[in-house]
Design an enzyme around this catalytic site. Structure first.
Site, PDB file in Angstrom:
ATOM      1  N   CYS A   2      70.691 148.716  72.107  1.00 51.22           N
ATOM      2  CA  CYS A   2      69.301 149.170  72.895  1.00 51.22           C
ATOM      3  C   CYS A   2      68.077 148.813  72.045  1.00 51.22           C
ATOM      4  CB  CYS A   2      69.533 150.742  73.225  1.00 51.22           C
ATOM      5  SG  CYS A   2      70.946 151.202  73.794  1.00 51.22           S
ATOM      6  N   ARG A  27      69.157 141.543  70.998  1.00 54.71           N
ATOM      7  CA  ARG A  27      70.054 142.682  70.647  1.00 54.71           C
ATOM      8  C   ARG A  27      71.242 142.791  71.286  1.00 54.71           C
ATOM      9  NH1 ARG A  27      66.101 145.729  67.197  1.00 54.71           N
ATOM     10  NH2 ARG A  27      67.426 147.722  67.580  1.00 54.71           N
ATOM     11  N   TRP A  74      72.299 149.075  76.143  1.00 54.78           N
ATOM     12  CA  TRP A  74      73.784 148.608  76.017  1.00 54.78           C
ATOM     13  C   TRP A  74      74.306 149.958  75.969  1.00 54.78           C
ATOM     14  CZ3 TRP A  74      77.881 149.678  72.694  1.00 54.78           C
ATOM     15  CH2 TRP A  74      78.616 148.477  72.592  1.00 54.78           C
ATOM     16  N   ASN A  98      67.598 154.741  71.649  1.00 54.28           N
ATOM     17  CA  ASN A  98      68.256 153.766  70.996  1.00 54.28           C
ATOM     18  C   ASN A  98      69.132 154.830  70.041  1.00 54.28           C
ATOM     19  OD1 ASN A  98      69.724 151.827  69.566  1.00 54.28           O
ATOM     20  ND2 ASN A  98      67.804 151.143  68.358  1.00 54.28           N
ATOM     21  N   GLY A  99      70.592 154.652  70.260  1.00 52.30           N
ATOM     22  CA  GLY A  99      71.367 155.595  69.233  1.00 52.30           C
ATOM     23  C   GLY A  99      72.100 156.533  70.006  1.00 52.30           C
ATOM     24  N   GLU A 474      86.715 133.620  60.796  1.00 50.33           N
ATOM     25  CA  GLU A 474      85.551 133.552  61.301  1.00 50.33           C
ATOM     26  C   GLU A 474      85.275 132.600  62.459  1.00 50.33           C
ATOM     27  OE1 GLU A 474      82.544 134.883  61.480  1.00 50.33           O
ATOM     28  OE2 GLU A 474      80.796 133.383  61.607  1.00 50.33           O
ATOM     29  N   LYS A 478      84.180 133.798  66.026  1.00 48.79           N
ATOM     30  CA  LYS A 478      83.148 132.924  66.779  1.00 48.79           C
ATOM     31  C   LYS A 478      83.534 132.492  68.308  1.00 48.79           C
ATOM     32  CE  LYS A 478      79.525 133.342  64.899  1.00 48.79           C
ATOM     33  NZ  LYS A 478      79.853 134.312  63.894  1.00 48.79           N
ATOM     34  N   GLU A 481      84.077 135.489  70.525  1.00 46.97           N
ATOM     35  CA  GLU A 481      82.862 136.139  70.848  1.00 46.97           C
ATOM     36  C   GLU A 481      82.250 135.391  72.012  1.00 46.97           C
ATOM     37  OE1 GLU A 481      80.475 138.154  67.289  1.00 46.97           O
ATOM     38  OE2 GLU A 481      80.732 136.143  67.072  1.00 46.97           O
ATOM     39  N   HIS A 497     105.466 134.169  59.064  1.00 49.01           N
ATOM     40  CA  HIS A 497     105.812 135.599  59.251  1.00 49.01           C
ATOM     41  C   HIS A 497     105.283 136.203  60.469  1.00 49.01           C
ATOM     42  CE1 HIS A 497     107.106 135.659  54.884  1.00 49.01           C
ATOM     43  NE2 HIS A 497     105.859 134.925  54.661  1.00 49.01           N
ATOM     44  N   LYS A 597      73.900 142.328  69.170  1.00 46.14           N
ATOM     45  CA  LYS A 597      73.384 141.660  67.537  1.00 46.14           C
ATOM     46  C   LYS A 597      73.412 142.890  66.518  1.00 46.14           C
ATOM     47  CE  LYS A 597      71.580 138.200  65.165  1.00 46.14           C
ATOM     48  NZ  LYS A 597      72.854 137.323  64.638  1.00 46.14           N
TER      49      LYS A 597
HETATM   50  C1  G6P Z   1      77.624 142.648  65.346  1.00 45.28           C
HETATM   51  C2  G6P Z   1      77.158 141.066  65.581  1.00 45.28           C
HETATM   52  C3  G6P Z   1      77.848 140.119  64.470  1.00 45.28           C
HETATM   53  C4  G6P Z   1      77.576 140.665  63.090  1.00 45.28           C
HETATM   54  C5  G6P Z   1      77.969 141.918  62.898  1.00 45.28           C
HETATM   55  C6  G6P Z   1      77.476 142.681  61.645  1.00 45.28           C
HETATM   56  O1  G6P Z   1      79.124 142.363  65.564  1.00 45.28           O
HETATM   57  O2  G6P Z   1      77.331 140.434  66.616  1.00 45.28           O
HETATM   58  O3  G6P Z   1      77.145 138.664  64.517  1.00 45.28           O
HETATM   59  O4  G6P Z   1      78.253 139.869  62.161  1.00 45.28           O
HETATM   60  O5  G6P Z   1      77.205 142.887  63.935  1.00 45.28           O
HETATM   61  O6  G6P Z   1      75.988 142.780  61.659  1.00 45.28           O
HETATM   62  P1  G6P Z   1      75.215 142.904  60.519  1.00 45.28           P
HETATM   63  O7  G6P Z   1      73.701 142.824  61.056  1.00 45.28           O
HETATM   64  O8  G6P Z   1      75.395 144.133  59.626  1.00 45.28           O
HETATM   65  O9  G6P Z   1      75.204 141.474  59.654  1.00 45.28           O
END
Ligand code: G6P
Length: 602
Positions: A2, A27, A74, A98-99, A474, A478, A481, A497, A597
C-alpha cells in the site's frame, strides 16, 4: 505494498493526489482512493483496479478541495472491492493505512460493545471508527488520533484527515515508513520521497513510533515516548526520485538496460583505482568467524550466490536463510557472527523482523540495501549501499546484479583480511563487469525469439550447478512472477532425484552452464533431459557452445568470464527470458498480478 499520500496544498488536490499515487504504483496495488476536505466537508472517491479507474470516477464525480489524502491498496484483510478500498471513513474521520493492525479484532469487539457497527472486513476501518469514537466527547481531532494510535498493535503508517479541518493532517509511523514533505506554505506526507518528488525535495523521515501533526505552516513530531522530537529535514537528490522509462516500453526493460551503469556505480563505491576494496567503518572481517545472510525473494538468491563466494574464496562459513523462516527458527548465534540483511527496499517486514531478532545476538549487524534511509539500514550497525538507483519494476533486476557485485567485493575483502590469495585476476577483473554485462545484453533479439516458444509452455524448468544453481532459482522466480507460467529451478545434480519425472516434449528446460569446472557434469544432466525429449535452451559461453550445442533447441551465448563473475552475468539472460516471455504472453510486466515491490507485511 500500500502507498500513502497526503497534501495540505494551495491548489485543488485531487489531481495532485492521483499523480502522487501514480508514483507509488510500482509498489503494487489492487484498488485506490482519495478523500478531501472542501468547505469543511469530508468526502471520498474510490475505485477497484488501476488508477485510471479512479481517474474515471473523478471525471464523473469530481472531488474538490485543497486538503486531501490518498491510497493505493494491496489487499490483506478483505477482497479488493470499493468498500474495502481506502480512505476509510467513519463520520468525521478519514484514514489511509499501510501495514496491518494486529489487534483489530479485539478493538472491533470493544467498539461493537458501544454499539458501533462495521461496513467492511478491513483492519483499517477499525482505526477510523476508533478515532471517531474518541472525538464523541469533544476531544480534538489530533488528540483523538493520538489516543487511537496508542491503542494499535502491529505495523503501520497512517494518515488521518478530518471533516471541518482544512489545515490538518495527522500522521503516524510504526513499522512502515513515512516521509513528510515541506513545501512553501504547503505540507505533504507520503510513503516515500519518490511519491512527493514533483512537489518538494525537502523531506523529513519519521522515526519508528513517531506521531506527527501537519498544518500548511508547521510540522510537530512526538517520539514513541510522547516527547517532542526534532527530526532532521533533508534535501534529497532528485536523481534518486526520477521515475521515467527513458524511452523504454517498461521500467523493467529500462532497469535491465541500466545494469552496466548501475554495476559500475556499485563497483566504484567500494573499489578504487589502485584495486583496493574499502569497506565502511564498523565492518572488519578480521574478527568474523561466521556470516549469517538473511533476505527474501530475489535478494535471498543473491545471498545464496554469496555463500559460494564467501565459502570458496574467503573460507568463511555462511548460513543463508529466507527471513520468514529464519525469524521463527530462532537459531542459536555463536560469538564472532556477522549478520547481514540484504534488501532492495530496506523495508521488507520479514527481513526487518529477522534483523531485530539478531540485534542483541550478532557481533555486528550489516544492511546491504538500495535505499540508505530505509528502516533496515537505520536499524543496522553498518550500511552497505548497492547504488542501483530507484528500481520501479516490481521484479528486481538491477538491484540483484548490484547486490551480487557488492557481495562479491565483500567476499574478496574477507579473503584478503583472512590472508587468503584471491582468485587469479581479482579484484582487477571486476572492472570488466560493466562492459561484459553490456555485451550480454546483445542476446536480446535471440532471447525474444526463444521466448515466443517458451510462452506456449505450461511448465518450465531451470537447471544450474554450483554458483549457477541460485541463478536457476532466480530465473524460475522471475519467469513465474512475470509470465504466470509455472517454473521451477533445480540444482542440476538433483534432477535424477525427482524433477526428471516431469520431463517430456512439452517441458522446456533452460540450462545455465558457463564452461567452468562443473560444466561437464551439468551437460551430462542436460543430455539426460534431451534423452527424454526435453527441449533445451542452453545458456553458456562460446567454449561451452562449441562442445555442447548438439541437440539443443537454442543456445544463448554469453561472453567468456572469470568463474566468480558468471552469476552476475548470467542474471541478464535470466531476466530477459522472463521479460520477453511476459511480453509474448501479454502480461503486465512492471506490475504483475498479486505482487508488491516492497512487502511491508508478514
Ligand atoms: C518482493 C519483490 C521482489 C523482492 C522481494 C524482497 O517479493 O517483488 O522483487 O526481491 O520482495 O524485497 P527486498 O526489497 O527486501 O529486496
Amino acid at each position: 505494498m500500500c502507498g500513502i499520500v497526503g497534501v495540505l496544498g494551495s491548489h485543488e488536490v485531487s489531481p495532485i493526489l492521483v499523480e502522487a499515487l501514480k508514483r507509488l504504483e510500482y509498489r503494487g496495488y489492487d484498488s485506490a482512493g482519495i478523500a478531501t476536505v472542501n468547505d469543511g466537508h469530508l468526502d471520498r472517491r474510490r475505485a477497484v483496479g488501476k488508477l485510471i479507474n479512479l481517474s474515471d470516477e473523478l471525471v464523473h464525480n469530481p472531488l474538490p478541495g485543497k486538503s486531501g489524502i490518498g491510497h493505493t491498496r494491496w489487499a490483506t484483510h478483505g477482497a479488493p472491492t470499493v468498500s474495502n478500498a481506502h480512505p476509510h471513513q467513519a463520520g468525521r474521520v478519514a484514514v489511509v493505512h499501510n501495514g496491518i493492525i494486529e489487534n483489530f479484532k479485539e478493538l472491533r469487539t470493544e467498539l461493537a460493545a458501544h454499539g458501533i457497527t462495521f461496513v467492511t472486513q478491513t483492519d483499517t476501518e477499525t482505526v477510523a471508527l476508533l478515532c471517531e469514537y474518541h472525538m464523541r466527547d469533544g476531544t480534538s481531532a489530533a488528540e483523538a488520533a493520538r489516543k487511537t494510535v496508542a491503542q494499535l498493535d502491529g505495523a503501520f503508517a497512517l494518515a488521518f484527515l478530518f471533516d471541518g479541518e482544512e489545515d490538518l493532517i495527522v500522521a503516524a509511523r510504526k513499522g512502515s515508513p513515512l516521509a513528510i514533505g515541506h513545501g512553501d506554505g504547503e505540507m505533504f506526507v507520503g510513503s516515500d520521497a519518490i511519491a512527493l518528488a514533483p512537489m518538494t525535495d525537502r523531506i523529513t523521515y519519521l522515526d519508528e513510533g513517531d506521531f506527527a501533526v501537519l498544518t500548511r505552516q508547521s510540522l510537530t513530531i512526538w517520539d514513541a515516548r510522547g516527547n517532542l522530537a526534532n527530526r532532521e529535514m533533508r534535501q534529497i537528490t532528485l536523481e534518486n526520485t526520477r521515475i521515467n522509462k527513458d524511452g523504454h516500453k517498461h521500467f523493467m526493460a529500462k532497469e535491465i538496460a541500466e545494469q552496466p551503469v548501475a554495476v559500475d556505480k556499485a563497483l566504484r563505491a567500494y573499489l578504487d583505482d589502485t584495486g583496493t576494496i574499502t569497506l565502511p567503518d564498523g565492518l572488519d572481517f578480521s574478527g568474523v568467524e561466521r556470516l549469517t545472510l538473511v533476505a527474501c525473494g530475489t535478494a535471498y538468491y543473491a545471498c545464496m550466490v554469496a555463500k559460494y563466494w564467501f565459502e570458496t574464496i574467503a573460507r568463511l562459513p555462511v548460513e543463508v536463510d529466507v527471513a520468514s523462516e529464519f525469524r521463527y527458527r530462532e537459531p542459536p548465534v555463536a560469538p564472532g557472527t556477522l549478520a547481514m540483511f540484504v534488501s532492495q527496499s530496506g523495508e521488507t517486514a520479514d527481513t526487518l523482523a529477522a534483523l531485530k531478532y539478531m540485534q542483541d545476538k550478532a557481533d555486528v549487524i550489516a544492511a546491504l540495501v538500495n535505499v540508505p534511509e530505509s528502516t533496515i539500514a537505520r536499524e543496522s550497525d553498518v550500511v552497505l549501499p548497492i547504488h542501483a538507483g530507484p528500481e520501479i519494476s516490481v521484479a528486481s533486476t538491477k538491484a540483484f546484479t548490484c547486490q551480487l557485485t557488492v557481495l562479491l567485493m565483500l567476499a574478496l575483502k574477507a579473503a584478503q583480511v583472512r590472508g587468503l590469495p584471491l582468485p587469479e585476476g581479482m579484484p582487477e577483473d571486476l572492472r570488466a563487469l560493466p562492459g561484459l554485462i553490456h555485451q550480454s545484453l546483445a542476446s536480446e533479439a535471440q532471447i525474444a525469439r526463444a521466448a515466443r516458444d517458451l510462452a506456449t509452455a505450461r511448465d518450465i524448468i531451470f537447471l544450474g550447478r554450483g554458483q549457477l544453481y541460485p541463478l536457476a532459482l532466480e530465473g524460475a522466480l522471475k519467469l513465474k512472477e512475470l509470465s504466470y507460467i509455472h517454473a521451477e529451478g533445480y540444482a542440476s545434480g538433483e534432477l535424477k532425484h525427482g524433477p526428471i519425472a516431469l520431463i517430456d516434449e512439452s517441458v522446456p528446460v533452460i540450462v545455465m552452464a558457463p564452461r567452468d569446472a562443473l560444466f561437464e557434469k551439468t551437460i551430462s544432466n542436460m543430455q539426460e533431459v534431451m534423452a527424454r525429449g526435453g527441449r533445451v535452451v542452453l545458456v553458456t559461453d562460446a567454449d561451452g557452445a562449441r562442445t555442447a550445442s548438439e541437440g539443443t533447441a537454442e543456445v544463448i551465448i554469453m561472453p567468456q568470464v572469470p568463474d566468480a563473475l558468471a552469476p552476475i552475468l548470467y542474471a541478464v539472460p535470466a531476466q530477459q527470458i522472463a521479460y520477453f516471455t511476459a511480453i509474448a504472453k501479454g502480461t503486465d510486466v512492471d506490475q504483475p498480478r498479486n505482487l508488491a515491490k516492497s512487502v511491508t507485511v508478514e
